[in-house]
Design a protein around this motif. Sequence first.
Motif, PDB file in Angstrom:
ATOM      1  N   ASP A 145      29.937  69.132  23.502  1.00 56.16           N
ATOM      2  CA  ASP A 145      31.144  68.607  23.948  1.00 56.16           C
ATOM      3  C   ASP A 145      32.477  69.064  23.175  1.00 56.16           C
ATOM      4  OD1 ASP A 145      32.735  66.466  25.103  1.00 56.16           O
ATOM      5  OD2 ASP A 145      32.113  65.019  24.213  1.00 56.16           O
ATOM      6  N   MET A 146      33.329  69.268  24.106  1.00 50.54           N
ATOM      7  CA  MET A 146      34.660  70.010  23.563  1.00 50.54           C
ATOM      8  C   MET A 146      35.642  68.997  23.433  1.00 50.54           C
ATOM      9  SD  MET A 146      33.474  73.003  22.615  1.00 50.54           S
ATOM     10  CE  MET A 146      35.054  73.262  22.069  1.00 50.54           C
ATOM     11  N   ALA A 147      35.573  67.573  23.899  1.00 47.29           N
ATOM     12  CA  ALA A 147      36.446  66.854  23.921  1.00 47.29           C
ATOM     13  C   ALA A 147      37.191  66.790  22.500  1.00 47.29           C
ATOM     14  CB  ALA A 147      35.937  65.225  24.067  1.00 47.29           C
ATOM     15  N   HIS A 148      38.666  66.498  22.400  1.00 50.02           N
ATOM     16  CA  HIS A 148      39.638  66.163  21.238  1.00 50.02           C
ATOM     17  C   HIS A 148      39.737  67.745  20.617  1.00 50.02           C
ATOM     18  CE1 HIS A 148      39.998  61.873  20.889  1.00 50.02           C
ATOM     19  NE2 HIS A 148      38.672  62.047  21.679  1.00 50.02           N
ATOM     20  N   GLY A 149      39.077  68.777  21.136  1.00 51.64           N
ATOM     21  CA  GLY A 149      39.303  70.062  20.332  1.00 51.64           C
ATOM     22  C   GLY A 149      40.406  70.338  20.844  1.00 51.64           C
ATOM     23  N   ALA A 150      40.977  71.407  19.933  1.00 50.35           N
ATOM     24  CA  ALA A 150      42.080  72.241  20.000  1.00 50.35           C
ATOM     25  C   ALA A 150      42.024  73.405  21.128  1.00 50.35           C
ATOM     26  CB  ALA A 150      42.612  73.062  18.670  1.00 50.35           C
ATOM     27  N   ARG A 151      42.902  73.558  21.468  1.00 52.33           N
ATOM     28  CA  ARG A 151      42.931  74.642  22.848  1.00 52.33           C
ATOM     29  C   ARG A 151      41.853  75.948  22.443  1.00 52.33           C
ATOM     30  NH1 ARG A 151      48.253  76.428  26.066  1.00 52.33           N
ATOM     31  NH2 ARG A 151      48.134  73.883  26.381  1.00 52.33           N
ATOM     32  N   ARG A 152      42.446  76.432  21.395  1.00 49.69           N
ATOM     33  CA  ARG A 152      41.533  77.533  21.090  1.00 49.69           C
ATOM     34  C   ARG A 152      40.176  77.308  20.600  1.00 49.69           C
ATOM     35  NH1 ARG A 152      42.249  82.758  18.795  1.00 49.69           N
ATOM     36  NH2 ARG A 152      40.200  83.727  18.288  1.00 49.69           N
ATOM     37  N   THR A 153      39.877  76.059  20.025  1.00 50.71           N
ATOM     38  CA  THR A 153      38.453  75.365  19.889  1.00 50.71           C
ATOM     39  C   THR A 153      37.804  75.530  21.326  1.00 50.71           C
ATOM     40  OG1 THR A 153      39.244  74.357  17.781  1.00 50.71           O
ATOM     41  CG2 THR A 153      37.229  73.818  18.750  1.00 50.71           C
ATOM     42  N   ILE A 154      38.421  74.945  22.205  1.00 53.03           N
ATOM     43  CA  ILE A 154      37.655  74.734  23.489  1.00 53.03           C
ATOM     44  C   ILE A 154      37.422  76.040  24.017  1.00 53.03           C
ATOM     45  CG2 ILE A 154      38.087  73.859  25.769  1.00 53.03           C
ATOM     46  CD1 ILE A 154      39.714  71.584  24.586  1.00 53.03           C
TER      47      ILE A 154
END
Length: 244
Positions: free
Chosen positions: A219-228
């Motif tokens: 799950d990529m929720a709350h991630g920084a744009r680069r993290t996602i």
Amino acid sequence: MFRRRFVIGSSLAALSACAGRTPVRDAQADAGPPTPVPTGAAAHWAPFAEGITIDGAAAPSFFYADDEPPEERARITAKDLAAATASGLSAVIATVAPQGRFWLDDAAFEKNKRDIATWKARIAEHPDALLLVLKASDLETARREKKLGIVFTSQGTEPLGEKSDRIPLFHELGLRVMQLTHNRRNLVGDGCMEPSAAGLSRFGYEVVERLNAEKIVVDMAHGARRTIHDGILASKRPMLISHT
């Protein structure tokens, strides 16, 4: 409406795929006896009653009512269970782990295990209304039997510490979704509130690979744009962004 439909659809696809089932099928092939078509306000989007619908970040509030007096906790529980049944939701993705804090020891790991045990006990107290979701077919069971499925997630990988080999243990305990970060940076990557937005770390790539192997949804929720961005490219299985 588009965002919610996207979240619900991506959640179902990811959960189904990680359970080893192809999610795109004729609904009538799996549905069993048809659910009555709703009327009135519920008929504004009639397919809701026939589909498997998942809220990407929710839980009945009585799970968090430990500090309330017994009478108040009983009132909250009765109200929540009635609302869960009336909602028509098939499942919610519910957080059973500490989130949004820096954990410098094994406190998050131990608390996560205790919280999972507590949630399992609460679900077992209400078998007519709640169902722990461990496999894709449990979502269909929850829909058909008008129960609320509970999908365990962790909003952050802090409970892992520096040990990706804890992931199989969490799968065994019932975790089926793991969010890589909360708002702040952790050992896996940057959350959405970090100014540098550095993306996944080397350890983060290791964690994604291990989550894929254990069939726990990334799950990529709350991630920084680069993290996602990095997480989407790194995951070899369907992933999701459960909420914003």
